[in-house]
Design a protein around this motif. Sequence first.
Motif, short mmCIF file in Angstrom:
data_model
loop_
_atom_site.label_atom_id
_atom_site.label_comp_id
_atom_site.label_asym_id
_atom_site.label_seq_id
_atom_site.Cartn_x
_atom_site.Cartn_y
_atom_site.Cartn_z
N GLY A 183 0.77 -1.25 0.00
CA GLY A 183 0.00 0.00 0.00
C GLY A 183 0.80 1.29 0.00
O GLY A 183 0.34 2.31 0.53
N ASN B 201 3.92 1.51 1.32
CA ASN B 201 4.87 1.53 2.43
C ASN B 201 6.33 1.50 1.96
O ASN B 201 7.19 2.14 2.56
CB ASN B 201 4.62 0.36 3.38
N TYR C 242 -4.20 -0.76 -5.63
CA TYR C 242 -4.97 -1.56 -4.70
C TYR C 242 -6.05 -2.33 -5.43
O TYR C 242 -6.44 -3.39 -5.00
CB TYR C 242 -5.57 -0.64 -3.63
N SER C 243 -6.52 -1.82 -6.56
CA SER C 243 -7.58 -2.50 -7.31
C SER C 243 -7.01 -3.17 -8.55
O SER C 243 -5.94 -2.79 -9.06
CB SER C 243 -8.64 -1.49 -7.73
N GLY D 133 -4.38 -9.26 5.34
CA GLY D 133 -5.28 -9.64 6.43
C GLY D 133 -5.94 -8.44 7.08
O GLY D 133 -5.71 -7.32 6.65
N PRO D 134 -6.73 -8.58 8.08
CA PRO D 134 -7.04 -9.87 8.72
C PRO D 134 -8.01 -10.74 7.90
O PRO D 134 -8.06 -11.93 8.13
CB PRO D 134 -7.67 -9.45 10.05
N VAL E 266 -4.27 -15.79 4.55
CA VAL E 266 -3.74 -14.50 5.04
C VAL E 266 -2.25 -14.68 5.32
O VAL E 266 -1.83 -15.67 5.91
CB VAL E 266 -4.49 -14.06 6.31
N GLY E 267 -1.46 -13.73 4.88
CA GLY E 267 -0.02 -13.81 5.10
C GLY E 267 0.75 -14.24 3.86
O GLY E 267 1.97 -14.11 3.81
N LEU F 13 5.23 -16.73 3.29
CA LEU F 13 4.04 -16.89 4.10
C LEU F 13 4.31 -16.26 5.46
O LEU F 13 5.03 -16.82 6.28
CB LEU F 13 3.67 -18.37 4.24
N PHE F 14 3.77 -15.07 5.65
CA PHE F 14 3.96 -14.39 6.92
C PHE F 14 2.80 -14.75 7.84
O PHE F 14 2.14 -15.77 7.64
CB PHE F 14 4.10 -12.88 6.68
N GLY F 15 2.51 -13.89 8.82
CA GLY F 15 1.52 -14.27 9.84
C GLY F 15 0.14 -13.66 9.62
O GLY F 15 -0.28 -13.44 8.49
N HIS F 16 -0.53 -13.37 10.71
CA HIS F 16 -1.92 -12.92 10.63
C HIS F 16 -2.09 -11.44 10.90
O HIS F 16 -3.18 -10.91 10.76
CB HIS F 16 -2.78 -13.71 11.62
N ARG G 193 -1.87 -7.67 10.18
CA ARG G 193 -1.79 -6.84 8.99
C ARG G 193 -0.55 -5.92 9.00
O ARG G 193 0.20 -5.87 8.02
CB ARG G 193 -3.06 -5.98 8.91
N ILE H 203 2.26 -6.12 10.65
CA ILE H 203 3.52 -6.86 10.56
C ILE H 203 3.70 -7.43 9.15
O ILE H 203 4.81 -7.46 8.61
CB ILE H 203 3.53 -8.01 11.58
N ILE I 108 2.70 -6.16 6.40
CA ILE I 108 3.13 -5.06 5.53
C ILE I 108 4.61 -4.76 5.77
O ILE I 108 5.40 -4.62 4.84
CB ILE I 108 2.24 -3.81 5.78
#
Lengths: 421, 421
Positions: free
Chosen positions: B282, B284, B306-307, B357-358, B367-368, B386-389, B391, B393, B395
């Motif tokens: 986004g 960042n 984003y779209s 996510g979430p 998610v992730g 594959l990261f975590g849940h 949002r 983090i 990013i």
Amino acid sequence: MQAEIITIGDEILIGQIIDTNSAWIAQQLNAIGIQIKQVTSVADHPADIIVALTLASGRADILLITGGLGPTKDDVTKQTLAVYFDCDLRRDSKVLAHVESIFQRSQRPMLEINRRQADVLDKSEVLFNEVGTAPGMWVMHKEKPYIVMPGVPFEMKHIMTERVIPRLRQLEGRMPLWHHTMLTGGIGESFLAEKIADIEAALPHHIHLAYLPKPGIVRLRLTATGDDLETLKTETQTIANQLKNRIGEHFLADEDTSLEIVIRDFMQQRGLLLATAESCTGGNIAKLITALPGSSSMFEGSAVTYSNNMKMKLLDVKQETLDSHGAVSEETVREMALGAQRNFQVDYAIAVSGIAGPDGGTPEKPVGLVWIAVAGKNGVVTRDYLFGHDRAINIERSSAAALFMLWQLLNAEQGKHHRSI
Amino acid sequence: MQAEIITIGDEILIGQIIDTNSAWIAQQLNAIGIQIKQVTSVADHPADIIVALTLASGRADILLITGGLGPTKDDVTKQTLAVYFDCDLRRDSKVLAHVESIFQRSQRPMLEINRRQADVLDKSEVLFNEVGTAPGMWVMHKEKPYIVMPGVPFEMKHIMTERVIPRLRQLEGRMPLWHHTMLTGGIGESFLAEKIADIEAALPHHIHLAYLPKPGIVRLRLTATGDDLETLKTETQTIANQLKNRIGEHFLADEDTSLEIVIRDFMQQRGLLLATAESCTGGNIAKLITALPGSSSMFEGSAVTYSNNMKMKLLDVKQETLDSHGAVSEETVREMALGAQRNFQVDYAIAVSGIAGPDGGTPEKPVGLVWIAVAGKNGVVTRDYLFGHDRAINIERSSAAALFMLWQLLNAEQGKHHRSI
């Protein structure tokens, strides 16, 4: 009821990191009527940790300890706490399964030092950490709770929010206390103070008003203490209503929220789409909006056009406009906003172009000069700002100012917002 | 030689402000070989201040005290110190003239409480404060220096820099101390620890290694204490070289810096241009790069798409690709990266698409899940993570992973970096 915070880690004492955890924890605890007596930062040295714990336990009813729970040798908190509490470490099978699943998921091999993350104080109750490998622990020792958490801010915050705060709320002996926070924007702290001076002066003795300024916005927080929580809620709501009427268009929300959230909710409810065209803010506005879950329903995206070439290519800014007025000008941001609105097929578009600094200023266009445009239903509004010399602050203030201009235009064109007061 | 910092002020203990002073003071003192034993924050309560001073004086050789020197009722530091040192306050004529001149200049009326700013401990030597109304004070008490300063950061920094540091340098008995910090990326803390376990185990007793992890990067910090500063510098450099060789491609810089800075300098020196194409991050990544002064010389901009519509419009992603593989797929990020490279006429382009996510996850694409592509001179490299849940983090980790992939490709295609070791 009083608590103390002990933060453990060499990195704080050599100044490598700023301790942001303590302020966050203090805010959370104050909000539920637990005051902080002292914050102590010590190094990863067992003797220093034990002295700090001993002294704090003589002053406070609750101890919160963060940091030093990592798997490497320099992290000594768990071993030291085992000495302090005179207990052993045990390997927790649920935590171990969780740590293993994290490693499996990321397809990394797991080492013995990672398994040690599952070792907890055998006197403790585990405060499960879904978002990391170091679990929190809750230890009752001489009738006082000791709450042990990792120092990584988002892990600490997760454990605090999900596990610790709900349990602390159950403790007896907290003094009823109520905070009511409001959000204002587009007005400086001293102007705000002047505008509401008589309301502030007339506050009863048990209600206190605090100003919490950030670039571009000011939060107002009423804090009330007394015997009955419901009375405190009613009293602060009455004052909040007075403040809302007085502050008028600069009053953004009667709750502790952010400008991005207020805008996301407003646009989402009305099916409106947004895009941004960012030069000096460099994607920061897009980043603020996309940090919010659900933002994809109202945010199309951003053209971060750091070069003139990209301003022309993505936003149809005319070469001629750039040549005669420059990239930081009313004409350029107007074309950027209209270009974003047209090309990305959105209802509203924000455009920002400025000189963030520290270099790049001229006598006519000094560092800190920022032009902002917002394109809406009935055309474009533009405004220039002169911020300071600090690049980071200029980016933050430009972003807040742009979002506030969008908010004003949304209100003017789409009718007043419907947030209940 | 050890110092302690005591910060005084209710605003810290209710979490209204973050204490940034202590980290800054700690950095300055460490740099001149004075270690910080403890940082203590207490409220504006005389008894708490006196207890904190008494305990600190038993542990440290030097005490630094900030905050609570303002003119209003809630500031009690001076009166409390007078009790602690058993001395009186005297009105300093030079400070008074300075305070009066500040009021004259700003044409504000001066009240008795403002005159009290010129009251100093009669045992103290004044540390003159050109940039504010509250003077600092230097008190020798039982052979230890107590340094009292206002809590306003720029006033404290001014007094430290101009008055305190020069005097502390003269003190005998400072223990030479040296920090050497390195940056690593793309490798977790425990893998790093395993990789360098034997080097760490063989460290001499006076050199200590610390791991400072953030999402995607880990800083390594060697701290050496000894008799001779030059020896410490040589010793830590030798170990840093060993670490560098062992860590290999994950070793980013032999100094305390950031991945963005390393990339900016590398590309700037070679005249290379970068753009980003960001979905789940986004904006960042663009924000991280444009936060750096001088980034406009190597950064063209970003398409925050984003779209799907914007992915097609700005980056020429094919409708067919989105239909058959989805927005979060290797095929899509490949087209995004190539589209950005071509459309923005840059040498390198990063593309990121994932499920932050979430919500929005499916069994196949949880998610992730994040796909990253980097387009360079000789084509595109892609990788999934594959990261975590969480949002925020996800990013942050996606941004760090993307920058690390860019760094690897730059090294592979442009030759090893030239930072001196």
